[in-house]
Design a protein around this motif. Structure first.
Motif, PDB file in Angstrom:
ATOM      1  N   ILE A  27       0.672  -1.309   0.078  1.00 30.50           N
ATOM      2  CA  ILE A  27      -0.008   0.101   0.003  1.00 30.50           C
ATOM      3  C   ILE A  27       1.035   1.368  -0.009  1.00 30.50           C
ATOM      4  O   ILE A  27       0.657   2.323  -0.582  1.00 30.50           O
ATOM      5  CB  ILE A  27      -0.873  -0.170   1.220  1.00 30.50           C
ATOM      6  N   VAL A  28       1.861   1.371   0.963  1.00 33.16           N
ATOM      7  CA  VAL A  28       2.719   2.522   0.977  1.00 33.16           C
ATOM      8  C   VAL A  28       3.666   2.304  -0.448  1.00 33.16           C
ATOM      9  O   VAL A  28       3.632   3.747  -0.933  1.00 33.16           O
ATOM     10  CB  VAL A  28       3.752   2.199   1.983  1.00 33.16           C
ATOM     11  N   SER A  37      -7.739   6.324  -4.022  1.00 38.35           N
ATOM     12  CA  SER A  37      -8.731   6.050  -3.054  1.00 38.35           C
ATOM     13  C   SER A  37      -8.856   4.621  -2.371  1.00 38.35           C
ATOM     14  O   SER A  37      -8.105   3.718  -3.116  1.00 38.35           O
ATOM     15  CB  SER A  37     -10.397   6.101  -3.967  1.00 38.35           C
ATOM     16  N   PRO A  38      -9.389   4.417  -1.316  1.00 37.14           N
ATOM     17  CA  PRO A  38      -9.219   2.938  -0.849  1.00 37.14           C
ATOM     18  C   PRO A  38      -9.733   1.751  -2.055  1.00 37.14           C
ATOM     19  O   PRO A  38      -9.189   0.624  -2.091  1.00 37.14           O
ATOM     20  CB  PRO A  38     -10.148   3.021   0.212  1.00 37.14           C
ATOM     21  N   SER A  43      -8.640  -2.575  -5.336  1.00 35.85           N
ATOM     22  CA  SER A  43      -8.751  -3.335  -6.796  1.00 35.85           C
ATOM     23  C   SER A  43      -7.443  -3.624  -7.245  1.00 35.85           C
ATOM     24  O   SER A  43      -7.160  -4.638  -7.774  1.00 35.85           O
ATOM     25  CB  SER A  43      -9.353  -2.267  -7.703  1.00 35.85           C
ATOM     26  N   GLU A  44      -6.249  -2.633  -7.192  1.00 33.15           N
ATOM     27  CA  GLU A  44      -5.055  -2.848  -7.498  1.00 33.15           C
ATOM     28  C   GLU A  44      -4.274  -4.048  -6.870  1.00 33.15           C
ATOM     29  O   GLU A  44      -3.482  -4.825  -7.506  1.00 33.15           O
ATOM     30  CB  GLU A  44      -4.257  -1.489  -7.563  1.00 33.15           C
ATOM     31  N   LEU A  52      -8.521  -4.855   3.835  1.00 35.30           N
ATOM     32  CA  LEU A  52      -7.969  -3.591   3.536  1.00 35.30           C
ATOM     33  C   LEU A  52      -8.219  -2.528   4.467  1.00 35.30           C
ATOM     34  O   LEU A  52      -7.370  -1.802   4.870  1.00 35.30           O
ATOM     35  CB  LEU A  52      -8.433  -2.947   2.085  1.00 35.30           C
ATOM     36  N   SER A  53      -9.344  -2.533   4.944  1.00 39.29           N
ATOM     37  CA  SER A  53      -9.790  -1.566   6.034  1.00 39.29           C
ATOM     38  C   SER A  53      -8.839  -1.602   7.443  1.00 39.29           C
ATOM     39  O   SER A  53      -8.413  -0.661   7.957  1.00 39.29           O
ATOM     40  CB  SER A  53     -11.320  -1.661   6.620  1.00 39.29           C
ATOM     41  N   HIS A  54      -8.527  -2.894   7.635  1.00 41.94           N
ATOM     42  CA  HIS A  54      -7.600  -3.327   8.717  1.00 41.94           C
ATOM     43  C   HIS A  54      -6.322  -2.795   8.599  1.00 41.94           C
ATOM     44  O   HIS A  54      -5.743  -2.155   9.473  1.00 41.94           O
ATOM     45  CB  HIS A  54      -7.594  -4.867   9.004  1.00 41.94           C
TER      46      HIS A  54
END
Length: 232
Positions: A27-28, A37-38, A43-44, A52-54
């Motif tokens: 993610i970083v 966006s989240p 998706s990527e 993802l939220s965690h």
């Protein structure tokens, strides 16, 4: 022995812990050069929404990233890194591009400043454009550029359709432009930089300039010209 760790050491340890997991580090890596966006991140990277939220929660708690509300579609939020937390974490040679084109809505401030800054940091050609170009460069954009030793005296606004080429790396420096471009210019980064013209003050343009300059400093070393890279 009872050791009392300083606040700075504890904060750094939290960042290291947050980055010590493959999904969070991915993610970083994705956010290092541009905002997203989240849903775009999920998706990527192929991450389900609950996982993802965690990961995002842990990265936010460690101060690695923050959220901002889109100036275009207000239902959207964008994730952006907090570079001061990741000082020194700069990628090298991650992408190639023949030209870097900065795009915003009116091509009157953010994209013009970005192109001017890029020209001073990289030998890769640059240009700027707008999805709905204004008639001229914003006077306060020209003023803040002049204060920093840059000139927008010869800068002219242009429409994206008249500027973009198929092999450009596009950097959308505003939410509206990113959302309007959609599938156009697939090789694209996004910087969620608030429109200083909406506020219309010197400080707003100064904040936008510093934000762009910080991002240019991170991006420029990571972009290489494919032909020059082949010669090295």
């Amino acid at each position: 022995m009872n050791v009392e760790w300083s606040t700075s050491v504890r904060s750094r340890a939290q960042v290291h812990a947050a980055l010590g997991e493959p999904a969070r580090l991915a993610i970083v890596d994705r956010l290092l050069l541009g905002d997203a966006s989240p849903s775009e991140i999920g998706s990527e990277l192929g991450l389900p929404s609950n996982l993802l939220s965690h990961h995002l929660k842990l990265l936010e708690q460690a101060g690695v990233l923050e959220r901002s509300r889109s100036e275009g579609d207000h239902r959207r939020t964008y994730l952006r890194l907090r570079p001061q937390t990741l000082a020194g974490l700069v990628p090298a040679g991650l992408r190639t591009a023949h030209r870097v084109v900065f795009v915003c809505t009116h091509n009157s401030a953010r994209s013009q400043l970005a192109a001017a800054l890029w020209a001073g940091r990289s030998q890769i050609p640059t240009a700027s454009a707008g999805t709905h170009p204004a008639g001229r460069v914003h006077p306060l954009a020209a003023a803040v550029a002049h204060e920093r030793g840059l000139s927008l005296a010869r800068a002219r606004t242009a429409h994206v359709d008249d500027v973009l080429q198929h092999d450009d790396l596009v950097v959308a420096v505003c939410d509206n432009a990113h959302e309007e471009l959609g599938g156009q210019a697939e090789d694209r980064l996004h910087w969620s930089i608030p429109d200083p013209a909406r506020v219309g003050t010197d400080k707003a343009f100064e904040r936008a300039f510093l934000d762009i300059a910080n991002r240019i400093d991170r991006l420029a070393p990571a972009i290489h010209h494919p032909e020059r890279e082949a010669d090295d």
